[in-house]
Design a protein around this motif. Structure first.
Motif, PDB file in Angstrom:
ATOM      1  N   THR A 166       0.904  -0.983   0.043  1.00 15.88           N
ATOM      2  CA  THR A 166       0.495   0.218   0.123  1.00 15.88           C
ATOM      3  C   THR A 166       0.950   1.236  -0.365  1.00 15.88           C
ATOM      4  OG1 THR A 166      -1.700  -1.222   0.721  1.00 15.88           O
ATOM      5  CG2 THR A 166      -1.558   1.064   1.219  1.00 15.88           C
ATOM      6  N   LEU A 167       1.822   1.144   1.003  1.00 18.00           N
ATOM      7  CA  LEU A 167       2.752   2.204   1.308  1.00 18.00           C
ATOM      8  C   LEU A 167       2.839   2.676  -0.627  1.00 18.00           C
ATOM      9  CD1 LEU A 167       4.197   2.078   3.965  1.00 18.00           C
ATOM     10  CD2 LEU A 167       2.776   3.725   3.931  1.00 18.00           C
ATOM     11  N   LYS A 168       3.785   1.843  -1.148  1.00 15.84           N
ATOM     12  CA  LYS A 168       4.515   1.819  -2.405  1.00 15.84           C
ATOM     13  C   LYS A 168       3.369   2.513  -3.410  1.00 15.84           C
ATOM     14  CE  LYS A 168       7.445  -0.237  -5.603  1.00 15.84           C
ATOM     15  NZ  LYS A 168       7.995  -1.795  -5.802  1.00 15.84           N
ATOM     16  N   THR A 169       2.635   2.478  -3.372  1.00 17.90           N
ATOM     17  CA  THR A 169       1.408   2.633  -4.278  1.00 17.90           C
ATOM     18  C   THR A 169       1.550   3.880  -3.714  1.00 17.90           C
ATOM     19  OG1 THR A 169       0.844   0.347  -4.508  1.00 17.90           O
ATOM     20  CG2 THR A 169      -0.773   2.951  -5.424  1.00 17.90           C
ATOM     21  N   VAL A 170       1.014   4.882  -2.272  1.00 14.09           N
ATOM     22  CA  VAL A 170       1.077   5.601  -2.632  1.00 14.09           C
ATOM     23  C   VAL A 170       1.693   6.778  -2.521  1.00 14.09           C
ATOM     24  CG1 VAL A 170      -0.472   7.435  -0.460  1.00 14.09           C
ATOM     25  CG2 VAL A 170      -1.415   4.762  -0.029  1.00 14.09           C
ATOM     26  N   TYR A 171       3.168   6.513  -1.949  1.00 15.65           N
ATOM     27  CA  TYR A 171       4.072   7.117  -2.451  1.00 15.65           C
ATOM     28  C   TYR A 171       3.875   8.103  -3.711  1.00 15.65           C
ATOM     29  CZ  TYR A 171       6.897   5.385   1.470  1.00 15.65           C
ATOM     30  OH  TYR A 171       6.944   4.472   3.168  1.00 15.65           O
ATOM     31  N   LYS A 172       3.530   7.021  -4.851  1.00 17.87           N
ATOM     32  CA  LYS A 172       3.774   8.135  -5.750  1.00 17.87           C
ATOM     33  C   LYS A 172       2.923   9.228  -6.030  1.00 17.87           C
ATOM     34  CE  LYS A 172       4.965   3.911  -8.128  1.00 17.87           C
ATOM     35  NZ  LYS A 172       4.734   2.468  -9.018  1.00 17.87           N
ATOM     36  N   LEU A 173       1.818   9.368  -5.247  1.00 22.11           N
ATOM     37  CA  LEU A 173       0.767  10.582  -5.554  1.00 22.11           C
ATOM     38  C   LEU A 173       1.159  11.640  -5.546  1.00 22.11           C
ATOM     39  CD1 LEU A 173      -2.133   8.578  -3.554  1.00 22.11           C
ATOM     40  CD2 LEU A 173      -1.946   9.047  -6.304  1.00 22.11           C
ATOM     41  N   ILE A 174       2.492  11.255  -4.472  1.00 20.41           N
ATOM     42  CA  ILE A 174       2.610  13.195  -4.635  1.00 20.41           C
ATOM     43  C   ILE A 174       3.761  13.837  -5.311  1.00 20.41           C
ATOM     44  CG2 ILE A 174       3.396  12.214  -1.458  1.00 20.41           C
ATOM     45  CD1 ILE A 174       6.171  12.362  -2.755  1.00 20.41           C
ATOM     46  N   ASP A 175       4.246  13.069  -6.352  1.00 22.22           N
ATOM     47  CA  ASP A 175       4.716  13.478  -8.195  1.00 22.22           C
ATOM     48  C   ASP A 175       3.942  14.202  -8.938  1.00 22.22           C
ATOM     49  OD1 ASP A 175       6.860  11.951  -7.362  1.00 22.22           O
ATOM     50  OD2 ASP A 175       6.360  10.187  -7.621  1.00 22.22           O
ATOM     51  N   LEU A 176       2.812  14.566  -8.636  1.00 24.09           N
ATOM     52  CA  LEU A 176       1.467  15.057  -8.905  1.00 24.09           C
ATOM     53  C   LEU A 176       1.583  16.375  -8.774  1.00 24.09           C
ATOM     54  CD1 LEU A 176      -1.644  12.602  -9.334  1.00 24.09           C
ATOM     55  CD2 LEU A 176       0.454  13.066 -10.638  1.00 24.09           C
ATOM     56  N   GLY A 177       2.443  16.661  -7.873  1.00 24.61           N
ATOM     57  CA  GLY A 177       2.194  18.109  -7.043  1.00 24.61           C
ATOM     58  C   GLY A 177       1.143  19.000  -6.658  1.00 24.61           C
ATOM     59  N   SER A 178       0.819  17.509  -6.310  1.00 27.22           N
ATOM     60  CA  SER A 178      -1.038  18.683  -5.247  1.00 27.22           C
ATOM     61  C   SER A 178      -0.990  18.511  -3.694  1.00 27.22           C
ATOM     62  CB  SER A 178      -2.512  17.872  -5.964  1.00 27.22           C
ATOM     63  OG  SER A 178      -4.055  18.398  -5.559  1.00 27.22           O
ATOM     64  N   ALA A 179      -1.478  19.961  -3.615  1.00 25.64           N
ATOM     65  CA  ALA A 179      -0.912  19.963  -2.560  1.00 25.64           C
ATOM     66  C   ALA A 179      -2.348  19.284  -1.300  1.00 25.64           C
ATOM     67  CB  ALA A 179      -1.456  21.005  -1.560  1.00 25.64           C
ATOM     68  N   THR A 180      -3.225  19.118  -1.981  1.00 24.16           N
ATOM     69  CA  THR A 180      -4.650  18.777  -1.401  1.00 24.16           C
ATOM     70  C   THR A 180      -4.123  16.993  -1.612  1.00 24.16           C
ATOM     71  OG1 THR A 180      -5.695  20.320  -2.342  1.00 24.16           O
ATOM     72  CG2 THR A 180      -6.798  17.710  -1.537  1.00 24.16           C
ATOM     73  N   LEU A 181      -3.741  15.926  -2.636  1.00 25.55           N
ATOM     74  CA  LEU A 181      -3.095  14.608  -2.395  1.00 25.55           C
ATOM     75  C   LEU A 181      -2.389  14.486  -1.773  1.00 25.55           C
ATOM     76  CD1 LEU A 181      -4.046  12.115  -3.391  1.00 25.55           C
ATOM     77  CD2 LEU A 181      -2.943  13.281  -5.648  1.00 25.55           C
ATOM     78  N   SER A 182      -1.584  15.702  -1.775  1.00 27.96           N
ATOM     79  CA  SER A 182      -0.264  14.745  -1.328  1.00 27.96           C
ATOM     80  C   SER A 182      -0.178  15.253   0.492  1.00 27.96           C
ATOM     81  CB  SER A 182       1.193  15.893  -1.288  1.00 27.96           C
ATOM     82  OG  SER A 182       1.129  16.222  -2.494  1.00 27.96           O
ATOM     83  N   LEU A 183      -1.120  15.691   0.890  1.00 24.31           N
ATOM     84  CA  LEU A 183      -1.550  15.631   2.211  1.00 24.31           C
ATOM     85  C   LEU A 183      -2.468  14.400   2.301  1.00 24.31           C
ATOM     86  CD1 LEU A 183      -0.950  17.171   4.340  1.00 24.31           C
ATOM     87  CD2 LEU A 183      -3.334  18.609   4.290  1.00 24.31           C
ATOM     88  N   LYS A 184      -3.733  14.300   1.735  1.00 26.14           N
ATOM     89  CA  LYS A 184      -4.315  13.142   1.945  1.00 26.14           C
ATOM     90  C   LYS A 184      -3.718  11.875   1.969  1.00 26.14           C
ATOM     91  CE  LYS A 184      -8.614  14.725   0.109  1.00 26.14           C
ATOM     92  NZ  LYS A 184      -9.242  14.644   1.536  1.00 26.14           N
ATOM     93  N   ALA A 185      -1.909  11.783   0.800  1.00 24.72           N
ATOM     94  CA  ALA A 185      -1.212  10.886   0.763  1.00 24.72           C
ATOM     95  C   ALA A 185      -0.509  10.509   2.214  1.00 24.72           C
ATOM     96  CB  ALA A 185      -0.750  10.814  -0.315  1.00 24.72           C
ATOM     97  N   ALA A 186       0.416  12.088   2.381  1.00 28.22           N
ATOM     98  CA  ALA A 186       0.528  11.708   3.818  1.00 28.22           C
ATOM     99  C   ALA A 186      -0.064  11.715   5.089  1.00 28.22           C
ATOM    100  CB  ALA A 186       1.039  12.950   4.060  1.00 28.22           C
TER     101      ALA A 186
END
Length: 795
Positions: free
Chosen positions: A317-337
C-alpha cells in the motif's frame, strides 16, 4: 479678622497646639511617604512589539541571534516519491547519508539494484533441476511436500541447490550453489531435518529408489504450479509482500500470519481501491479522483483496524501511495501523507514524510486542508510517541509545521483540543531528562527545542491553554532549558516571548517566582546578550510583571547577586546608544520612511520604559526604596533621562502610564535631600505642574502622585519662591485651588463623555487619593509664600 487667600477663598487660622503634640491638620514627611507607598499602583505596560511576517521559516533568517554558526536543516527543499524507500522496516544498506535537502534520497536508505548476471548451470545441475524444481512459497491453499518426501531427498546424495526465499532474493545476487560438506546441515534447516532419517536406517539403495519414484511423480505434477508460483512470487517480491508476512526491524524480525478474514477483506475492500490509485494524468479531474480514492482507502483501513506498523500488506500500500505526491497537488499530497502517517513509518521515510507535511504547511492557504484530513490528530500522536533521540530531524520538521499552523487561530483551537500542549510538554520533559543524563548529542536538540518553544509561544496566546502550562509544569521545564542553552539567542528569545505572555497571569507569575534560578537566569541572560535588544526588552517586561504585585519577589530580585549592577549596566549601555542614535538622526534630512517596524529610537524608548518600571516596582518596597535612592549611579541615570531627553518625550507623548512610572520613581528619590536640588535645576518643577495640568482631571491618582513628589521635595521649605520658583509657585497655587474645589470632580473633563457611574468613581478617587495630599501641599505653600525675601544669616 479673617484673612483671604489670593484666590479670594477665606483662610482659616490654624489651631495652635503644643510643640510636642502631633499636628492633626498637617502630615509629616513619613506620613506622606507611607501614603505614597500605599497608593502606588502597578503599571501595566504594553507587551513588547513583535511585527508579524507573512514568511514562514523553519529557523530565523541569518542564523542564531547569538552570532554563532549552527548546523540547522534547510527550510527549502525538493521532494518526490523517489525520496521514499520501498519498505521502512528493512535495515539500511549503508550508514552514510547526504545532507538534508540535497534533492536526492539518502544513500543509506536506498536499495541495492540487482546484478545483471545470469548464472551458468552445469548439465548435471540442469538435470537435477529438471527432476526436482526449486522450492518456492506455496500459493494459498496449496499443500507442501510431506515429511517423508523431504526425508527421501537426502538419499539422492545429489547437489540440490537451495535457492533463497523471494524476500531474500531481492537483495542477493544469484550465484552458483556450492556443495555443502558431507554431514553438515544448512543454516536455515528446520527441526525435522535435524532428526535422524528413517531411510538412513533401512539402507541407502532402497531409500534412493523410492525417493526417485516419488520425485518423478511429484515433479510432473508441480511443474506447472512452479511456473505459476514463480510469477506470483516475483510479483509479491516486488511489492514487499510474502505469504510469511515477515517484518524486519532494527532489533530483529517478526512473522505474522495473515488470517483468512484479513485476506478476504483485503481482496474485497482494499485491493480494488489500491489498484485504482494509479494516476493516468495530472489534470484536475484526475487529481480529484485520486483524492476521493485516498479518502476511501483511509476510511476502509481505519474501520478495519488495518493501520499501523503491523498492518496487512503495508509495504504494498505504501509503495502505491508514495507515487501520488509526484502529481504536485497539495491536497492530494496531504491525503497521501495522512495514510503514510497512519501506517507509522519510521527511519528515512518518517523524515521524508515530515518534510512533505512541513512543505505543505509553509503556505497559509493550505491551513484549512489540515483541518479536513484528520492529520492534526495524527501529528500530535506522532510527537507524543516518537523518541526524540532516534528521530530528532523528523520531529524538527513535524513540529515546525505545527509552529506555522498554530499561527492560525482556528487551527490553534483544534490543536489545543487534540492535546498538542500536553504532547509538547511530555517531549520537553524527555529532552530535559536526556540533558541531565548527558545522553543528548549534537545540534539536533537545540534545533528541536527551537520548534517546540516556537509552537508553545503561539499556544500561550490562548488563555484556555494556560491551565495546561501550569499542570504540565512547562514553566519549570523552560527554566531548565535556559540553564542548559543560555548562549542560544534564538532559543532564549522564544522562551522570553512565552514568559512575556504567561506572566500576565498572576498564577504563572507565582510559579515562575518560586523557581530557584529564575532571577539569576534572567540577569545572566542580560549579561550574555547585552546587545540583543529584542531579548533584553522582554526580560525587563517579565521582571516588571513579576515585581508588580509581589513584595517577596522584589526582595528576591534585589537580593540576587549583581542585580542592580546588571540593570544599571543595561540602562547605561542603551542610554549611550540612544544619544548616538539621536545625533545620527539629526544629521539625516527629510522625514523618515513609514514602516511597520519600530525605529531604533522607539525601541530604546520602549526599553527605558520597561526598565524604569522594574526599578520603580523595586522602590515601592520600604526597605529597598531608600537603598535605591542612595545609589548615586542609579539616581544619576534616572535624573538624566527623567528632568532630560526622555522626560520631554515622556511628557509630550501623552502616555499616562509612562508618566506614572516616572512619578513613582521620583516619589522615593525626593526623600533624599541631596538629590532634591537637581529636580529644580533640570526644570522638573515646571514639568510636574504641566503633568498635573494635562492629566489631573482624567486621573486623580496621578495628580496626587505629583503632589506627593512636591511634598517630599519641599520638606525643609523656608520660602516658596526659592523652593519652587516665583512663577511656578503662582501657577501651582492656582492649579491646586481649582482642583480642590468640590465641584471640579463632579464634572466630566472636556472631550470626555462619562456617565454618572464613572463620575462617581472619579470623585471617590479625588476624595481619597488627591484631596488629602493636595490640601497638605497647598497649606505648606500658603504658609511659606511671602513677598519678603528672608535675610541671609551672617557669616
Amino acid at each position: 479678622m479673617i484673612s483671604t487667600s489670593k484666590g479670594g477663598r477665606p483662610k482659616k487660622k490654624p489651631v495652635e497646639r503644643p510643640f510636642y503634640e502631633k499636628q492633626t491638620d498637617k502630615e509629616t514627611s513619613s506620613d506622606i511617604i507611607n501614603q505614597a507607598r500605599v497608593s502606588l499602583r502597578s503599571v501595566v505596560t504594553e507587551r513588547p512589539f513583535t511585527p508579524q511576517t507573512n514568511e514562514r521559516r523553519l529557523f530565523p533568517r541569518g542564523g542564531s541571534a547569538s552570532g554563532k554558526t549552527t548546523e540547522r536543516p534547510p527550510s527549502a527543499f525538493s521532494l518526490d516519491s523517489a525520496h521514499f524507500v520501498g519498505s521502512d522496516s528493512r535495515p539500511n544498506s549503508g550508514s552514510s547519508r547526504p545532507p538534508s535537502g540535497s534533492g536526492r534520497p539518502p544513500s543509506g536508505s536506498a536499495r541495492l539494484l540487482p546484478l545483471n548476471h545470469v548464472p551458468k548451470i552445469s548439465p548435471s545441475q540442469a538435470e537435477i533441476l529438471e527432476v526436482s524444481p526449486p522450492k518456492l512459497p506455496k500459493p494459498p491453499g496449496e499443500r507442501q511436500l510431506s515429511a517423508k518426501t523431504k526425508s527421501r531427498l537426502k538419499l539422492l546424495n545429489s547437489e540440490v541447490p537451495i535457492l533463497p526465499q523471494p524476500l531474500e532474493r531481492r537483495n542477493s545476487s544469484p550465484t552458483t550453489p556450492t556443495k555443502s560438506p558431507a554431514g553438515s546441515r544448512r543454516v536455515h534447516s528446520g527441526p525435522k531435518e535435524r532428526t535422524k532419517n528413517f531411510y538412513e536406517e533401512r539402507g541407502e539403495g532402497e531409500g534412493a529408489e523410492q525417493a526417485t519414484r516419488v520425485l518423478s511423480a511429484e515433479g510432473r505434477i508441480n511443474q506447472s504450479r512452479s511456473q505459476r508460483s514463480n510469477s506470483c512470487s516475483s510479483a509479491r517480491s516486488e511489492s514487499g509482500y510474502s505469504s510469511d508476512r515477515t517484518t524486519r526491524s532494527g532489533s530483529g524480525s517478526r512473522k505474522e500470519k495473515e488470517s483468512p478474514k484479513e485476506s478476504l477483506f483485503w481482496n474485497t475492500n482494499i485491493h480494488p481501491i489500491v489498484e485504482q490509485l494509479v494516476p493516468q494524468s495530472k489534470d484536475v479531474a484526475e487529481i480529484d479522483r485520486m483524492c476521493e480514492l485516498c479518502d476511501q482507502l483511509f476510511i476502509a483501513l481505519l474501520d478495519a483496524n488495518m493501520l499501523g506498523k503491523t498492518a496487512v500488506r503495508r509495504s504494498q500500500t505504501l509503495k502505491t501511495v508514495y507515487k501520488l505526491i509526484d502529481l504536485g497537488s497539495a491536497t492530494l499530497s496531504l491525503k497521501a501523507a495522512r495514510i503514510v502517517l497512519a501506517f507509522e513509518v519510521t527511519g528515512s521515510n518518517l523524515i521524508t514524510l515530515c518534510k512533505l507535511i512541513f512543505k505543505i504547511s509553509k503556505n497559509k492557504d493550505n491551513d484549512a486542508l489540515f483541518q479536513e484530513n484528520k492529520i492534526l490528530e495524527l501529528m500530535v500522536k506522532l510527537i507524543a510517541t516518537t523518541d526524540h533521540q532516534k528521530a530528532s530531524e523528523a520531529l524538527v520538521y513535524c513540529i515546525g509545521a505545527l509552529k506555522f499552523l498554530t499561527g492560525n487561530n482556528t487551527v490553534l483551537k483544534d490543536l489545543a483540543d487534540y492535546g498538542c500542549t500536553e504532547a509538547l510538554a511530555r517531549l520537553l520533559i524527555n529532552i530535559n531528562t536526556a540533558i541531565m543524563d548527558g545522553s543528548h548529542t549534537g545540534q539536533g536538540v537545540p534545533n528541536l527545542l527551537l520548534q517546540v518553544t516556537g509552537t508553545l509561544r503561539n499556544l500561550a496566546d490562548k488563555s484556555a491553554t494556560r491551565a495546561t502550562f501550569i499542570s504540565c509544569q512547562i514553566i519549570a521545564e523552560l527554566c531548565k532549558v535556559i540553564d542548559a542553552f543560555p548562549t542560544d539567542g534564538d532559543l532564549m528569545f522564544n522562551i522570553s516571548r512565552i514568559f512575556s505572555k504567561l506572566t500576565l497571569n498572576q498564577e504563572c507569575c507565582t510559579i515562575l517566582t518560586n523557581h530557584p534560578t529564575t532571577f539569576s537566569s534572567f540577569l545572566m541572560l542580560m549579561n550574555k546578550h547585552l546587545t540583543n535588544i529584542e531579548l533584553i526588552v522582554r526580560l525587563c517586561f517579565i521582571m516588571g510583571n513579576l515585581t508588580a504585585r509581589n513584595d517577596d519577589c522584589r526582595y528576591c530580585l534585589f537580593s540576587t547577586e549583581n542585580a542592580m549592577e546588571t540593570l544599571l549596566s543595561v540602562f547605561r549601555t542603551y542610554f549611550e546608544l540612544d544619544i548616538v542614535n539621536q545625533r545620527s538622526e539629526e544629521k539625516v534630512k527629510g522625514s523618515p520612511k513609514k514602516s511597520t517596524e519600530m525605529t531604533k529610537g522607539q525601541k530604546y524608548e520602549d526599553l527605558f520604559i520597561k526598565l524604569i518600571r522594574v526599578i520603580a516596582n523595586l522602590s515601592i518596597n520600604q526597605d529597598i526604596g531608600p537603598l535605591i535612592a542612595s545609589n548615586p549611579n542609579c539616581v544619576d541615570l534616572l535624573l538624566q533621562i527623567l528632568v532630560d531627553e526622555l522626560m520631554v518625550t515622556l511628557l509630550d507623548s501623552g502616555n499616562r502610564e509612562i508618566v506614572y512610572t516616572a512619578c513613582g520613581v521620583l516619589i522615593n528619590l525626593m526623600t533624599d535631600s541631596v538629590r532634591r536640588p537637581i529636580l529644580k535645576s533640570e526644570g522638573g518643577i515646571r514639568k510636574l505642574i504641566d503633568v498635573s495640568h494635562d492629566f489631573g482631571r482624567h486621573d486623580w491618582q496621578l495628580a496626587g502622585m505629583v503632589c506627593m513628589i512636591l511634598c517630599n521635595y519641599s520638606e525643609k521649605i523656608t520660602c516658596c519662591a526659592e523652593c519652587f520658583g516665583e512663577e511656578e509657585t503662582v501657577d501651582l497655587i492656582e492649579l491646586l485651588e481649582d482642583y480642590l474645589d468640590e465641584e471640579t470632580p463632579q464634572e466630566a473633563p472636556d472631550g470626555t463623555d462619562w456617565d454618572a457611574d464613572t463620575i462617581e468613581v472619579m470623585k471617590s478617587y479625588w476624595r481619597t487619593e488627591f484631596y488629602p495630599v493636595a490640601t497638605q501641599l497647598l497649606n505648606r505653600i500658603e504658609n511659606h509664600n511671602s513677598d519678603l525675601v528672608p535675610l541671609v544669616a551672617p557669616s
